[in-house]
Design an enzyme around this catalytic site. Structure first.
Site, PDB file in Angstrom:
ATOM      1  CG  ASN A  75      -8.210 -10.310   2.581  1.00  0.00           C
ATOM      2  OD1 ASN A  75      -7.397  -9.564   3.104  1.00  0.00           O
ATOM      3  ND2 ASN A  75      -8.474 -10.294   1.287  1.00  0.00           N
TER       4      ASN A  75
ATOM      5  CG  HIS B 231      -8.874 -19.199   1.726  1.00  0.00           C
ATOM      6  ND1 HIS B 231     -10.053 -19.037   2.422  1.00  0.00           N
ATOM      7  CD2 HIS B 231      -8.829 -18.179   0.837  1.00  0.00           C
ATOM      8  CE1 HIS B 231     -10.702 -17.973   1.953  1.00  0.00           C
ATOM      9  NE2 HIS B 231      -9.971 -17.424   0.995  1.00  0.00           N
TER      10      HIS B 231
ATOM     11  CG  HIS C 292     -11.629 -24.740   3.182  1.00  0.00           C
ATOM     12  ND1 HIS C 292     -12.161 -25.992   2.969  1.00  0.00           N
ATOM     13  CD2 HIS C 292     -10.318 -24.930   3.453  1.00  0.00           C
ATOM     14  CE1 HIS C 292     -11.200 -26.889   3.101  1.00  0.00           C
ATOM     15  NE2 HIS C 292     -10.075 -26.266   3.394  1.00  0.00           N
TER      16      HIS C 292
ATOM     17  CG  HIS D  88     -15.544 -26.534   5.079  1.00  0.00           C
ATOM     18  ND1 HIS D  88     -15.398 -25.955   3.835  1.00  0.00           N
ATOM     19  CD2 HIS D  88     -16.557 -25.873   5.698  1.00  0.00           C
ATOM     20  CE1 HIS D  88     -16.308 -24.988   3.705  1.00  0.00           C
ATOM     21  NE2 HIS D  88     -17.021 -24.925   4.819  1.00  0.00           N
TER      22      HIS D  88
ATOM     23  CB  CYS E  15     -16.283 -26.039   0.300  1.00  0.00           C
ATOM     24  SG  CYS E  15     -14.677 -25.262   0.558  1.00  0.00           S
TER      25      CYS E  15
ATOM     26  CD  GLN F 120      -6.819 -13.908  -1.814  1.00  0.00           C
ATOM     27  OE1 GLN F 120      -6.714 -13.668  -3.007  1.00  0.00           O
ATOM     28  NE2 GLN F 120      -7.665 -13.263  -1.038  1.00  0.00           N
TER      29      GLN F 120
HETATM   30 ZN   LIG Z   1     -14.043 -26.463   2.380  1.00  0.00          ZN
END
Ligand SMILES: [Zn+2]
Ligand SMILES: [Zn+2]
Ligand SMILES: [Zn+2]
Length: 350
Positions: A170, A183, A181, A130, A70, A185
């Site tokens: 997204n 996240h 993971h 994660h 990752c 943007q």
């Molecule tokens: Zn990760």
């Protein structure tokens, strides 16, 4: 929460990483990944009167790596990631595969209006854990994330070359996510993009968001949340099945305008929406989340009204909504659900 601690690190290729909250330094021998050269430019579509971002270097993107590979987990002695820290609370870094990048190139092509690329693309890593998602973030991480968004909005807004700070997520492979993971943007555009621009123009005679909000509350059938200064509803004109708009009740244009308690409330309401989606069909719902805020082009935009829009792309168990001929070629969405029924179903999940 007071403004979170922020540590800024510049990678050897010039990209910035911002570590928020606590972190422990990267292990000895950390080697920062570096950006690949490519063709970055923006091209004008005179028919649609819109910009297209060209980023012809993104094909080498990491695609659904194993957990051990990752790129946004903390770095370990054998594995240097994008994050120059062994552990961290939240992190933001300039994307190594950006849609916009100021390269200084002045590309030319006969018959095409081309501008040099500018703007900033950042990745927001919600946690160093994660597994999980926005919907499962612990309360402190969620609060920190909203403060990170607020700090990034302020920082990017202060740049001369940024006219609009677009915070989004997204979620899910079906929406093109190449990394599991948790996240999101941020795209800091050198222009005001068409969707918020159209909304702002629609409000040029007074805030339309305020009016729509009042109408939804008066009707009530499509309202999902109406507390702590926030209203979430399935708009009567939703394009997507189960589309939700979450609007700050006070007429405020951007995250920094909200008091800290209001930002916390916004984060937890957003999380309630994400959780309702995941329980709707019993699978992680692929969705897009867009935060619409005041442009940062130096003008006033008194009608700007902070809100989040969620576009889940699943219309039923195992069935995705595609942008097909009518949506893409004619600009006409077909929604095969009734907003009133979608709202009733979502309300049961909240
Ligand atoms: Zn990760
Ligand atoms: Zn308003
Ligand atoms: Zn909007």
């Amino acid at each position: 929460m007071a403004r979170p601690a922020r540590t800024t690190i510049q990678q050897p290729d010039g990209r910035h990483v911002y570590l928020y909250g606590d972190h422990t330094p990267a292990p000895a021998g950390y080697q920062a990944p570096s950006i690949q050269p490519g063709a970055y430019q923006r091209r004008w579509n005179p028919l649609r009167r819109e910009w297209v971002l060209v980023a012809a270097a993104r094909q080498g993107r990491t695609f659904l790596p194993d957990r051990s590979q990752c790129p946004v987990c903390g770095s370990t002695p054998g594995h240097s990631t994008e994050i120059p820290a062994a552990r961290f609370d939240a992190a933001v870094f300039e994307n190594r595969f950006p849609g916009m990048l100021a390269t200084g190139d002045r590309p030319r092509e006969p018959g095409v209006r081309i501008e040099p690329s500018s703007g900033v693309c950042e990745v927001v890593v919600y946690t160093d854990e994660h597994e999980g998602s926005f919907g499962t973030l612990a309360p402190q991480r969620l609060d920190l994330l909203v403060e990170v968004w607020t700090d990034r909005y302020r920082a990017l807004a202060s740049r001369e070359d940024v006219q609009y700070v677009f915070i989004f997520e997204n979620r899910g492979e079906a929406v093109g996510v190449t990394l599991h993971h948790p996240h999101g943007q941020i795209y800091a555009y050198p222009f005001i993009p068409p969707v918020p621009d159209i909304e702002l123009r629609a409000g040029s005679r007074g805030c339309l968001q305020c009016r729509l909000l009042a109408d939804e509350l008066a009707d009530g059938r499509r309202v999902l949340i109406g507390e702590r200064g926030l209203v979430a509803y399935v708009p009567g004109y939703a394009r997507w099945p189960y589309e939700v708009h979450l609007v700050v009740r006070a007429h405020l244009g951007a995250l920094p305008d909200l008091p800290a308690a209001g930002r916390r409330a916004l984060g937890s309401a957003m999380q309630r929406v994400a959780r309702a989606y995941d329980s709707l069909f019993g699978v992680p719902m692929p969705y897009m989340m867009a935060l619409h805020q005041r442009p940062t082009d130096g003008r006033d935009h008194p009608q700007a009204h902070l809100h989040a829009e969620f576009y889940p792309i699943m219309r039923d168990q195992g069935k995705l909504k595609y942008l097909a001929g009518s949506e893409s070629g004619a600009g006409v969405f077909i929604n095969d659900t009734l907003a009133e029924e979608s709202a009733a179903r979502l309300r049961q999940r909240m």
